[in-house]
Write a protein that holds these residues in place. Structure first.
Motif, mmCIF file in Angstrom:
data_model
loop_
_atom_site.group_PDB
_atom_site.id
_atom_site.type_symbol
_atom_site.label_atom_id
_atom_site.label_comp_id
_atom_site.label_asym_id
_atom_site.label_seq_id
_atom_site.Cartn_x
_atom_site.Cartn_y
_atom_site.Cartn_z
ATOM 1 N N SER A 1 21.963 -17.213 32.046
ATOM 2 C CA SER A 1 21.504 -17.007 33.374
ATOM 3 C C SER A 1 22.289 -18.002 34.505
ATOM 4 O O SER A 1 22.218 -17.745 35.559
ATOM 5 C CB SER A 1 20.182 -17.818 33.094
ATOM 6 N N SER A 2 22.494 -19.206 33.976
ATOM 7 C CA SER A 2 23.521 -19.864 34.808
ATOM 8 C C SER A 2 24.839 -19.195 35.242
ATOM 9 O O SER A 2 25.300 -19.276 36.399
ATOM 10 C CB SER A 2 23.869 -21.139 34.100
ATOM 11 N N LEU A 3 25.541 -18.623 34.307
ATOM 12 C CA LEU A 3 26.725 -17.752 34.740
ATOM 13 C C LEU A 3 26.481 -16.580 35.623
ATOM 14 O O LEU A 3 27.383 -16.309 36.409
ATOM 15 C CB LEU A 3 27.347 -17.328 33.356
ATOM 16 N N ARG A 4 25.228 -15.831 35.411
ATOM 17 C CA ARG A 4 24.971 -14.785 36.212
ATOM 18 C C ARG A 4 24.836 -15.474 37.756
ATOM 19 O O ARG A 4 25.341 -14.566 38.493
ATOM 20 C CB ARG A 4 23.597 -14.059 35.739
ATOM 21 N N ARG A 5 24.086 -16.581 38.025
ATOM 22 C CA ARG A 5 23.842 -16.911 39.128
ATOM 23 C C ARG A 5 25.219 -17.486 39.700
ATOM 24 O O ARG A 5 25.602 -17.339 40.871
ATOM 25 C CB ARG A 5 22.916 -18.069 39.122
ATOM 26 N N ALA A 6 26.190 -17.984 38.943
ATOM 27 C CA ALA A 6 27.332 -18.470 39.494
ATOM 28 C C ALA A 6 28.228 -17.517 39.681
ATOM 29 O O ALA A 6 29.038 -17.477 40.911
ATOM 30 C CB ALA A 6 28.142 -19.429 38.250
ATOM 31 N N LEU A 7 28.107 -16.270 39.238
ATOM 32 C CA LEU A 7 28.995 -15.087 39.311
ATOM 33 C C LEU A 7 28.411 -14.575 40.712
ATOM 34 O O LEU A 7 29.507 -14.170 41.634
ATOM 35 C CB LEU A 7 29.039 -14.215 38.160
ATOM 36 N N ARG A 8 27.261 -14.661 40.779
ATOM 37 C CA ARG A 8 26.687 -14.017 42.100
ATOM 38 C C ARG A 8 27.549 -14.761 43.359
ATOM 39 O O ARG A 8 27.825 -14.249 44.231
ATOM 40 C CB ARG A 8 25.217 -13.846 42.079
ATOM 41 N N ILE A 9 27.576 -16.170 43.093
ATOM 42 C CA ILE A 9 28.025 -17.038 44.142
ATOM 43 C C ILE A 9 29.490 -16.622 44.346
ATOM 44 O O ILE A 9 30.046 -16.577 45.301
ATOM 45 C CB ILE A 9 27.836 -18.555 43.759
ATOM 46 N N ARG A 10 30.278 -16.680 42.989
ATOM 47 C CA ARG A 10 31.583 -16.525 43.174
ATOM 48 C C ARG A 10 32.404 -15.211 43.462
ATOM 49 O O ARG A 10 33.272 -15.056 43.974
ATOM 50 C CB ARG A 10 32.160 -17.226 41.968
ATOM 51 N N ASP A 11 31.345 -14.360 43.409
ATOM 52 C CA ASP A 11 31.644 -12.955 43.818
ATOM 53 C C ASP A 11 32.118 -12.824 45.337
ATOM 54 O O ASP A 11 32.649 -11.875 45.559
ATOM 55 C CB ASP A 11 30.651 -11.917 43.405
ATOM 56 N N ARG A 12 31.433 -13.699 46.040
ATOM 57 C CA ARG A 12 31.730 -13.610 47.609
ATOM 58 C C ARG A 12 33.131 -14.427 47.843
ATOM 59 O O ARG A 12 33.442 -14.394 49.058
ATOM 60 C CB ARG A 12 30.606 -14.327 48.285
ATOM 61 N N LEU A 13 33.598 -15.076 46.861
ATOM 62 C CA LEU A 13 35.007 -15.853 47.043
ATOM 63 C C LEU A 13 36.093 -14.813 47.367
ATOM 64 O O LEU A 13 35.889 -13.721 47.197
ATOM 65 C CB LEU A 13 35.246 -16.871 46.057
ATOM 66 N N VAL A 14 36.914 -15.527 48.434
ATOM 67 C CA VAL A 14 38.188 -14.426 48.759
ATOM 68 C C VAL A 14 39.176 -15.311 48.598
ATOM 69 O O VAL A 14 39.353 -16.722 48.113
ATOM 70 C CB VAL A 14 38.096 -14.216 50.296
#
Length: 276
Positions: free
Chosen positions: A117-130
């Motif tokens: 759950s923590s990693l899914r949420r972190a990935l949603r945040i980091r997926d917006r990084l450029v």
């Protein structure tokens, strides 16, 4: 000097945190922990800004994690997350970084569902990084694949292993160390699922990349040679498996502090001899 101003003042918080972080970056976590703990106590008492307190709690939690004090680390990082969300919001990149720290502790405690759950949420945040920060997206995706593999969520894990490989190829090129790591992990995953025909070309490519990146006598090459040996062994190509495992043993024998790896490779070689 800050102590002279009394037990609770902002300067004392800054001094304690600074000294604690000095020990932390030196990896002296035992010395860092009490200083960071006291800094957070003072910080809460004097009302330092939420962002600062969250950072201090994050370092305290990780100092405990590195000492394998995982229940205390978990509680500390959960508290840090509350302060960071208060300061920066739930979708800030720094919130994503703290979620990854939290997932590391949850993984150490074998709390797979919480870690996922923590990693899914972190990935949603980091997926917006450029830009260069996209590398963090790949790291988080790989961690998520590893957790899902441990949960026996094999289809989801495979998807994330493959997506990590694609992302790293796009970011770093097809012959980088990061791509080799992804190839090796995907290949190992497939090997353990009994899919050796699919695993072999991935592991062979990983070995070729590591030879270029690290040189022929690196322990990283030995690891890749061992993994490829196991895959071709299970494909009944025992002569090739023997040659690869012998190479891994020879390399480990030349590398300092690789006795445990060499012993493991010799055990694998003995299995190949028995099969022959």
């Amino acid at each position: 000097e800050a102590e002279k101003l009394g037990p609770f003042n902002p300067r004392l918080n800054e001094s304690l945190a600074s000294l604690g972080l000095t020990y932390y970056v030196q990896r002296n976590y035992k010395q860092a922990e009490p200083l960071l703990f006291r800094a957070t106590e003072v910080g809460e008492a004097v009302g330092v800004e939420s962002r600062t307190l969250a950072t201090q709690l994050d370092y305290l939690g990780m100092a405990r994690y590195y000492q394998r004090k995982n229940p205390e680390a978990l509680a500390t990082l959960q508290k840090a997350l509350e302060w960071r969300e208060k300061a920066l919001g739930p979708d800030h990149p720094d919130t994503g970084s703290l979620l990854v720290d939290l997932a590391n502790v949850q993984t150490a405690l074998l709390n797979w569902e919480q870690a996922e759950s923590s990693l899914r949420r972190a990935l949603r945040i980091r997926d917006r990084l450029v830009g260069p920060d996209r590398a963090l997206t790949a790291v988080t995706m790989m961690q998520l694949a590893e957790v899902q593999n441990s949960e026996a969520k094999y289809d989801e894990a495979e998807t994330n292993y493959r997506n990590t490989l694609k992302l790293r190829e796009a970011l770093f090129g097809p012959e980088s160390a990061s791509v080799s790591d992804s190839l090796d992990r995907l290949g190992e995953f497939l090997f353990h699922r009994g899919r050796n025909v699919e695993a072999e070309p991935l592991l062979r490519r990983s070995l070729a990349i590591r030879e270029k990146v690290y040189g022929p006598d690196s322990i990283q090459v030995a690891i890749a040679a061992c993994n490829l040996s196991l895959a071709v062994r299970d494909l009944k190509r025992l002569d090739e498996a023997e040659a690869l495992m012998t190479r891994a043993i020879d390399i480990a024998g030349k590398v300092e502090n690789s006795e445990a790896a060499q012993s493991r490779y010799m055990g694998n070689l003995s299995i190949i001899y028995r099969l022959k």
